[in-house]
Design a protein around this motif. Structure first.
Motif, PDB file in Angstrom:
ATOM      1  N   ALA A  62      63.293   0.707 -42.090  1.00  0.00           N
ATOM      2  CA  ALA A  62      62.977   0.843 -43.510  1.00  0.00           C
ATOM      3  C   ALA A  62      61.615   1.519 -43.703  1.00  0.00           C
ATOM      4  O   ALA A  62      61.457   2.386 -44.570  1.00  0.00           O
ATOM      5  CB  ALA A  62      62.997  -0.515 -44.195  1.00  0.00           C
ATOM      6  N   ALA A  63      60.641   1.144 -42.889  1.00  0.00           N
ATOM      7  CA  ALA A  63      59.307   1.747 -43.006  1.00  0.00           C
ATOM      8  C   ALA A  63      59.338   3.238 -42.672  1.00  0.00           C
ATOM      9  O   ALA A  63      58.727   4.054 -43.387  1.00  0.00           O
ATOM     10  CB  ALA A  63      58.321   1.020 -42.079  1.00  0.00           C
ATOM     11  N   GLU A  64      60.048   3.602 -41.630  1.00  0.00           N
ATOM     12  CA  GLU A  64      60.130   5.025 -41.263  1.00  0.00           C
ATOM     13  C   GLU A  64      60.894   5.833 -42.303  1.00  0.00           C
ATOM     14  O   GLU A  64      60.536   6.974 -42.603  1.00  0.00           O
ATOM     15  CB  GLU A  64      60.773   5.180 -39.887  1.00  0.00           C
ATOM     16  N   ALA A  65      61.946   5.261 -42.861  1.00  0.00           N
ATOM     17  CA  ALA A  65      62.699   5.965 -43.909  1.00  0.00           C
ATOM     18  C   ALA A  65      61.832   6.152 -45.155  1.00  0.00           C
ATOM     19  O   ALA A  65      61.866   7.214 -45.786  1.00  0.00           O
ATOM     20  CB  ALA A  65      63.973   5.205 -44.250  1.00  0.00           C
ATOM     21  N   ALA A  66      61.051   5.138 -45.508  1.00  0.00           N
ATOM     22  CA  ALA A  66      60.159   5.254 -46.664  1.00  0.00           C
ATOM     23  C   ALA A  66      59.077   6.299 -46.418  1.00  0.00           C
ATOM     24  O   ALA A  66      58.736   7.084 -47.311  1.00  0.00           O
ATOM     25  CB  ALA A  66      59.532   3.899 -46.984  1.00  0.00           C
ATOM     26  N   ARG A  67      58.534   6.361 -45.197  1.00  0.00           N
ATOM     27  CA  ARG A  67      57.534   7.392 -44.872  1.00  0.00           C
ATOM     28  C   ARG A  67      58.143   8.789 -44.943  1.00  0.00           C
ATOM     29  O   ARG A  67      57.514   9.732 -45.424  1.00  0.00           O
ATOM     30  CB  ARG A  67      56.964   7.151 -43.482  1.00  0.00           C
ATOM     31  N   THR A  68      59.361   8.907 -44.434  1.00  0.00           N
ATOM     32  CA  THR A  68      60.042  10.203 -44.481  1.00  0.00           C
ATOM     33  C   THR A  68      60.253  10.643 -45.928  1.00  0.00           C
ATOM     34  O   THR A  68      60.034  11.805 -46.267  1.00  0.00           O
ATOM     35  CB  THR A  68      61.399  10.119 -43.748  1.00  0.00           C
ATOM     36  N   ALA A  69      60.672   9.716 -46.773  1.00  0.00           N
ATOM     37  CA  ALA A  69      60.873  10.044 -48.189  1.00  0.00           C
ATOM     38  C   ALA A  69      59.547  10.383 -48.868  1.00  0.00           C
ATOM     39  O   ALA A  69      59.493  11.272 -49.728  1.00  0.00           O
ATOM     40  CB  ALA A  69      61.545   8.881 -48.905  1.00  0.00           C
ATOM     41  N   GLY A  70      58.480   9.720 -48.460  1.00  0.00           N
ATOM     42  CA  GLY A  70      57.167   9.967 -49.063  1.00  0.00           C
ATOM     43  C   GLY A  70      56.607  11.345 -48.755  1.00  0.00           C
ATOM     44  O   GLY A  70      55.673  11.803 -49.418  1.00  0.00           O
ATOM     45  N   GLN A  71      57.164  12.017 -47.778  1.00  0.00           N
ATOM     46  CA  GLN A  71      56.699  13.368 -47.437  1.00  0.00           C
ATOM     47  C   GLN A  71      57.368  14.445 -48.286  1.00  0.00           C
ATOM     48  O   GLN A  71      57.019  15.613 -48.185  1.00  0.00           O
ATOM     49  CB  GLN A  71      56.951  13.641 -45.956  1.00  0.00           C
ATOM     50  N   GLN A  72      58.310  14.070 -49.113  1.00  0.00           N
ATOM     51  CA  GLN A  72      59.036  15.038 -49.947  1.00  0.00           C
ATOM     52  C   GLN A  72      58.312  15.193 -51.283  1.00  0.00           C
ATOM     53  O   GLN A  72      58.776  14.781 -52.331  1.00  0.00           O
ATOM     54  CB  GLN A  72      60.481  14.575 -50.152  1.00  0.00           C
ATOM     55  N   LEU A  73      57.167  15.824 -51.239  1.00  0.00           N
ATOM     56  CA  LEU A  73      56.334  15.987 -52.432  1.00  0.00           C
ATOM     57  C   LEU A  73      56.941  16.984 -53.414  1.00  0.00           C
ATOM     58  O   LEU A  73      57.629  17.937 -53.029  1.00  0.00           O
ATOM     59  CB  LEU A  73      54.937  16.460 -52.039  1.00  0.00           C
ATOM     60  N   ASP A  74      56.632  16.751 -54.675  1.00  0.00           N
ATOM     61  CA  ASP A  74      56.996  17.704 -55.719  1.00  0.00           C
ATOM     62  C   ASP A  74      55.886  18.757 -55.723  1.00  0.00           C
ATOM     63  O   ASP A  74      54.817  18.561 -56.297  1.00  0.00           O
ATOM     64  CB  ASP A  74      57.100  16.992 -57.064  1.00  0.00           C
ATOM     65  N   LEU A  75      56.151  19.879 -55.042  1.00  0.00           N
ATOM     66  CA  LEU A  75      55.123  20.903 -54.851  1.00  0.00           C
ATOM     67  C   LEU A  75      54.695  21.558 -56.156  1.00  0.00           C
ATOM     68  O   LEU A  75      53.552  22.022 -56.264  1.00  0.00           O
ATOM     69  CB  LEU A  75      55.615  21.951 -53.864  1.00  0.00           C
ATOM     70  N   SER A  76      55.566  21.579 -57.159  1.00  0.00           N
ATOM     71  CA  SER A  76      55.189  22.195 -58.434  1.00  0.00           C
ATOM     72  C   SER A  76      54.064  21.424 -59.120  1.00  0.00           C
ATOM     73  O   SER A  76      53.333  21.993 -59.938  1.00  0.00           O
ATOM     74  CB  SER A  76      56.404  22.294 -59.359  1.00  0.00           C
ATOM     75  N   GLN A  77      53.902  20.151 -58.788  1.00  0.00           N
ATOM     76  CA  GLN A  77      52.804  19.359 -59.354  1.00  0.00           C
ATOM     77  C   GLN A  77      51.681  19.143 -58.338  1.00  0.00           C
ATOM     78  O   GLN A  77      50.519  18.996 -58.727  1.00  0.00           O
ATOM     79  CB  GLN A  77      53.315  18.000 -59.825  1.00  0.00           C
TER      80      GLN A  77
END
Length: 155
Positions: free
Chosen positions: A63-78
């Motif tokens: 769960a921690a690794e999946a959350a970290r992976t998701a946290g790297q998907q930044l909204d680059l337009s902002q």
């Protein structure tokens, strides 16, 4: 030479030097039966209890690794102009689900409304080894982790 024994005379049992105690007969066997069941029960709790803790720790790690992976998907337009540090909710959801699938785990992914928190919950089951004898076969375990985006300023 002694005279031959009279066949009509009653037979005498040889005397033993110790007295027989028939009241205690089998008590040691009963003790070891009860003690053996208790020892096997404790062994089952130790083996399966450790297995459950291991399965829960694994679920937490996934769960921690999946959350970290998701946290790297930044909204680059902002993120690039510096207006906000948030994740792209769709990309974060897909990245976390892809990580869970690759890890062979099932779970759910939640992205907060403001895009700064990602929570991943992993659900799994532990297949009991010794406690399955008394009916505990598949024991559910779960792990949960939340990643929070943090802006780090240098200087």
């Amino acid at each position: 030479m002694p005279p031959p024994a009279d066949p009509a005379a009653p037979r005498r049992e040889p005397r033993l030097s110790r007295r027989r105690h028939t009241a205690d007969r089998g008590s040691v066997t009963l003790f070891w039966l009860i003690a053996g069941v208790a020892i096997i029960g404790m062994l089952g709790l130790l083996v399966d209890g450790g297995g459950i803790l291991r399965a829960k720790a694994t679920a937490d790690d996934i769960a921690a690794e999946a959350a970290r992976t998701a946290g790297q998907q930044l909204d680059l337009s902002q993120a690039i102009p510096g207006t906000a540090l948030v994740v792209d909710p769709d990309a974060a959801q897909q990245a976390a689900e892809a990580f869970l699938a690759q890890a062979g785990a099932e779970g759910s992914v939640t992205v907060s409304g403001d895009g700064t928190h990602i929570t991943v919950t992993v659900t799994d089951t532990y297949d009991a080894v010794l406690t399955s004898v008394v009916g505990y076969t598949d024991i559910p375990v779960s792990g949960r982790s939340t990643a929070q985006l943090v802006r780090q300023m240098e200087g």
